[in-house]
Design a protein around this motif. Structure first.
Motif, PDB file in Angstrom:
ATOM      1  N   ALA A   1      -1.104  -0.883  -4.208  1.00  0.00           N
ATOM      2  CA  ALA A   1      -2.407  -0.242  -4.017  1.00  0.00           C
ATOM      3  C   ALA A   1      -2.230   1.246  -3.757  1.00  0.00           C
ATOM      4  CB  ALA A   1      -3.144  -0.892  -2.853  1.00  0.00           C
TER       5      ALA A   1
ATOM      6  N   GLY B   1      -9.807   2.910   2.451  1.00  0.00           N
ATOM      7  CA  GLY B   1      -9.562   2.457   1.082  1.00  0.00           C
ATOM      8  C   GLY B   1      -8.871   1.101   1.059  1.00  0.00           C
ATOM      9  N   ILE B   2      -7.940   0.909   1.993  1.00  0.00           N
ATOM     10  CA  ILE B   2      -7.255  -0.378   2.099  1.00  0.00           C
ATOM     11  C   ILE B   2      -8.247  -1.461   2.506  1.00  0.00           C
ATOM     12  CG2 ILE B   2      -5.496  -1.685   3.357  1.00  0.00           C
ATOM     13  CD1 ILE B   2      -3.923   0.956   3.629  1.00  0.00           C
TER      14      ILE B   2
ATOM     15  N   SER C   1      -4.559  -0.441 -14.122  1.00  0.00           N
ATOM     16  CA  SER C   1      -5.298  -0.856 -12.935  1.00  0.00           C
ATOM     17  C   SER C   1      -5.961  -2.217 -13.182  1.00  0.00           C
ATOM     18  CB  SER C   1      -6.368   0.172 -12.581  1.00  0.00           C
ATOM     19  OG  SER C   1      -5.774   1.432 -12.298  1.00  0.00           O
TER      20      SER C   1
ATOM     21  N   LYS D   1     -10.825   6.284  -3.980  1.00  0.00           N
ATOM     22  CA  LYS D   1     -10.885   5.380  -5.149  1.00  0.00           C
ATOM     23  C   LYS D   1      -9.679   4.424  -5.105  1.00  0.00           C
ATOM     24  CE  LYS D   1     -11.945   6.897  -9.213  1.00  0.00           C
ATOM     25  NZ  LYS D   1     -11.914   7.689 -10.475  1.00  0.00           N
ATOM     26  N   PRO D   2      -9.699   3.466  -4.174  1.00  0.00           N
ATOM     27  CA  PRO D   2      -8.564   2.543  -4.063  1.00  0.00           C
ATOM     28  C   PRO D   2      -8.407   1.714  -5.325  1.00  0.00           C
ATOM     29  CG  PRO D   2     -10.416   1.764  -2.749  1.00  0.00           C
ATOM     30  CD  PRO D   2     -10.770   3.139  -3.223  1.00  0.00           C
ATOM     31  N   THR D   3      -7.180   1.616  -5.784  1.00  0.00           N
ATOM     32  CA  THR D   3      -6.879   0.976  -7.064  1.00  0.00           C
ATOM     33  C   THR D   3      -5.742  -0.023  -6.883  1.00  0.00           C
ATOM     34  OG1 THR D   3      -7.513   3.003  -8.228  1.00  0.00           O
ATOM     35  CG2 THR D   3      -6.200   1.414  -9.455  1.00  0.00           C
TER      36      THR D   3
ATOM     37  N   CYS E   1       0.816  -1.208   0.000  1.00  0.00           N
ATOM     38  CA  CYS E   1       0.000   0.000   0.000  1.00  0.00           C
ATOM     39  C   CYS E   1       0.853   1.263   0.000  1.00  0.00           C
ATOM     40  CB  CYS E   1      -0.918   0.006   1.212  1.00  0.00           C
ATOM     41  SG  CYS E   1      -2.138  -1.326   1.171  1.00  0.00           S
TER      42      CYS E   1
ATOM     43  N   ASP F   1      -4.644   5.233  -4.080  1.00  0.00           N
ATOM     44  CA  ASP F   1      -5.918   5.893  -4.343  1.00  0.00           C
ATOM     45  C   ASP F   1      -5.783   6.613  -5.692  1.00  0.00           C
ATOM     46  OD1 ASP F   1      -8.132   7.617  -4.449  1.00  0.00           O
ATOM     47  OD2 ASP F   1      -8.148   7.901  -2.279  1.00  0.00           O
TER      48      ASP F   1
ATOM     49  N   ILE G   1      -3.095   6.621   0.040  1.00  0.00           N
ATOM     50  CA  ILE G   1      -4.303   5.807   0.151  1.00  0.00           C
ATOM     51  C   ILE G   1      -4.839   5.997   1.561  1.00  0.00           C
ATOM     52  CG2 ILE G   1      -3.202   3.657   0.949  1.00  0.00           C
ATOM     53  CD1 ILE G   1      -5.094   2.160  -1.042  1.00  0.00           C
ATOM     54  N   THR G   2      -6.131   5.801   1.755  1.00  0.00           N
ATOM     55  CA  THR G   2      -6.722   5.931   3.083  1.00  0.00           C
ATOM     56  C   THR G   2      -6.848   4.553   3.739  1.00  0.00           C
ATOM     57  OG1 THR G   2      -9.001   5.689   2.288  1.00  0.00           O
ATOM     58  CG2 THR G   2      -8.083   7.932   2.341  1.00  0.00           C
TER      59      THR G   2
ATOM     60  N   LEU H   1     -10.416  -2.336  -0.437  1.00  0.00           N
ATOM     61  CA  LEU H   1      -9.671  -3.073  -1.458  1.00  0.00           C
ATOM     62  C   LEU H   1      -9.449  -4.527  -1.037  1.00  0.00           C
ATOM     63  CD1 LEU H   1      -8.547  -2.260  -4.203  1.00  0.00           C
ATOM     64  CD2 LEU H   1      -6.365  -1.785  -3.114  1.00  0.00           C
TER      65      LEU H   1
END
Length: 255
Positions: free
Chosen positions: A226, A204-205, A252, A187-189, A173, A228, A200-201, A208
């Motif tokens: 990973a 979000g993790i 992605s 928008k986790p990717t 991450c 955002d 990333i938040t 995901l």
């Protein structure tokens, strides 16, 4: 089209599945627990606690307010909860001892339990993704990233043993976004590129990880990065945000 050779559908949920979140009293751990609890009766959620240091008391308090089965941070938690899924949020900020030392006892316990999918939350900067870090961060973060990479390698080696019954997923991450609330998903990717970087938040993790486990499009025994999609950074030749007119510099994975 033919299905992937190793797909997450091996863990498709019928009734309730048991998930154990390691170091659930951490910043990421709390949000991972909340994401699984959000699925209602689909998951029986347990978490280990006690690994976090004093300044993280608010995360322990947040976890304690959730309807989750709590266990001491020892490998006995695996035998006591019989998880089909373990999500490791073991991080350098929590507990005493290195990440790889704290991690390996749970990997061994998962092997003994059998039939476990082990998700290890690592960091961009570990292993071959070190090239994604901004220049100054490579040296300052080297001890932490080397520690996490040792944890990754141990999980990979034990999971690769013949008839181990242990499937793994490593998610590296991006650094946590301190400008947003931890509960914001963003928008986790996910990508298999080693050069992805950004923020990333914690939520979000969590989102995901859950979506990875629910997907039938993702190969296990693999390592992904990973970030955002809202906060992607370019690191070469210098650190800067991705401009709106620029294309995302990696592919992605659609879950």
């Amino acid at each position: 089209s033919s299905p992937p050779t190793v797909a997450v559908t091996t863990r498709a949920v019928s009734g309730s599945s048991n998930v154990l979140v390691l170091e659930g009293d951490s910043r990421v751990g709390v949000e991972v627990v909340k994401r699984f609890l959000a699925q209602g009766d689909e998951w029986n959620v347990s978490a280990t606690v006690g690994g976090s240091n004093g300044k993280a008391k608010r995360y322990a308090d947040a976890l304690g307010a959730l309807p989750v089965d709590l266990h001491d941070a020892s490998s006995e938690a695996v035998a006591n909860t019989s998880p089909g899924v373990i999500v490791s949020c073991i991080d350098a900020d929590g507990g005493c001892g290195t990440v790889h030392e704290r991690s390996r006892v749970f990997v061994d316990a998962a092997l003994e339990e059998g039939g476990v999918t082990y998700v290890f939350i690592s960091s961009i900067g570990a292993g071959e993704s070190s090239d994604a870090l901004p220049g100054p961060a490579k040296e300052t973060m080297k001890p932490i990233m080397s520690d996490k990479y040792l944890a990754e390698q141990y999980l990979q080696s034990r999971s690769g043993e013949t008839a181990s019954g242990l499937e793994h997923l490593i998610v590296r991450c991006a650094p946590l976004n301190d400008l947003l609330d931890d509960s914001e998903v963003g928008k986790p990717t996910l990508t298999d590129s080693h050069m992805a970087y950004g923020w990333i938040t914690p939520a979000g993790i969590g989102d995901l990880v859950h979506n990875c486990l629910a997907s039938d499009k993702l190969a296990l025994q693999s390592t992904y990065s990973a970030v955002d999609a809202n906060t992607i950074f370019i690191t070469n030749p210098f650190l800067r945000p991705l401009e709106s007119h620029e294309s995302v510099p990696f592919d992605s994975i659609v879950l």
